[in-house]
Enzyme design. Structure first.
Site, PDB file in Angstrom:
ATOM      1  CD  GLU A 111      -3.243  -0.540   0.411  1.00 27.70           C
ATOM      2  OE1 GLU A 111      -3.176   0.550  -0.180  1.00 27.70           O
ATOM      3  OE2 GLU A 111      -4.248  -1.278   0.401  1.00 27.70           O
ATOM      4  CG  ASP A 176      -5.841   0.934  -5.774  1.00 29.81           C
ATOM      5  OD1 ASP A 176      -6.945   0.496  -6.143  1.00 29.81           O
ATOM      6  OD2 ASP A 176      -5.143   0.368  -4.905  1.00 29.81           O
TER       7      ASP A 176
END
Length: 277
Positions: A111, A176
């Site tokens: 992340e 993303d």
């Protein structure tokens, strides 16, 4: 003497217990994929979401902060490890890539703090999808690349195409890390991940200018590369989102989901390089 002690450890264990250690050659690493995400939240909120026990837990193996984030209080950017690589983190969700449907079981999740905004739901049409993508800062990318170098060294058998975006494996739900993540730079500077060859792309582009592939051929090609695209013969929602996912990673200046000649040339070039080599 420490290496000797480590080598003798299985023998010592077998001598002191009811376990006999005979190592089999028939195994491999759990890690076959690396999934790159962007958080859409600042560091503090990302850490809270990823490291707090809840009724719907999420996690990742690594969290990478961003510069100029007031919620990040350390003097320099540091990679934060949240889950051991050999354990399963819950970062991929419902996912599909190249026939694999439970990516959490066999992947490392990274992340990256990036406060992009993208409104999507199960009913959202691409033409009404509103996204505002935010650039990644240079120091953040340097430590990301360093982390990826280490992962590639530890797991050299990961296929180049299997360094994937979250949008690759959840085409209709996720965007993303978005079109500003430097996939081409990662490939050219670090030799990590996949990219097409310009000459091959030009050859396919010239071919498709005269006779573009049909929708069923496009769907078959998307499936062959790795994307979920059920071969319906109709240019439907799931096919257009799969095309958009390809563009988010490999043709970032146009993420409309429209399969123009250049996009299809890129797709066929990648298949020739990585799936039919």
């Amino acid at each position: 003497m420490k290496p000797v002690r480590l080598l003798l450890l299985p023998l010592l264990l077998s001598a002191c217990s009811n376990v006999v250690w005979i190592e089999s050659p028939n195994y491999n690493s759990r890690i076959d994929y690396v999934v790159i995400h962007a958080t859409s939240e600042n560091f503090a909120e990302s850490l809270r979401l990823l490291a707090t026990r809840t009724d719907r837990p999420v996690s990742s193996h690594y969290l990478i902060p961003a510069e100029n984030d007031p919620s990040y209080t350390r003097d320099r950017l540091l990679v934060h490890q949240l889950v051991d690589e050999q354990h399963r983190a819950w970062h991929a969700g419902v996912s599909y890539w190249a026939g694999e449907t439970i990516l959490n079981d066999r992947s490392i999740g990274i992340e990256i703090v990036n406060e992009f905004e993208c409104e999507t739901s199960a009913e959202t049409d691409i033409d009404s999808l509103q996204c505002e993508f935010v650039p990644f800062d240079e120091t953040q990318m340097e430590i990301t690349f360093d982390l990826l170098r280490g992962i590639q060294q530890r797991y050299p058998d990961i296929d180049p195409l299997d360094f994937v975006a979250h949008s690759d494996i959840a085409t209709e739900r996720r965007s993303d890390p978005g079109p500003l993540f430097p996939w081409r730079r990662l490939y050219e500077e670090e030799g990590i991940g996949a990219w097409y060859d310009e000459d091959t792309k030009a050859r396919y582009q010239a071919q498709f200018e005269n006779q573009p592939p049909s929708t069923i051929e496009l769907q078959a090609a998307l499936l062959e590369l790795g994307y979920f695209a059920e071969p319906t013969g109709e240019f439907d929602r799931q096919t257009r989102y799969a095309v958009r996912a390809l563009q988010l990673r490999f043709r970032q200046e146009d993420i409309s989901g429209q399969p123009d000649v250049e996009t299809m040339a890129i797709l066929w070039s990648l298949i020739e390089k990585y799936r039919r080599a």
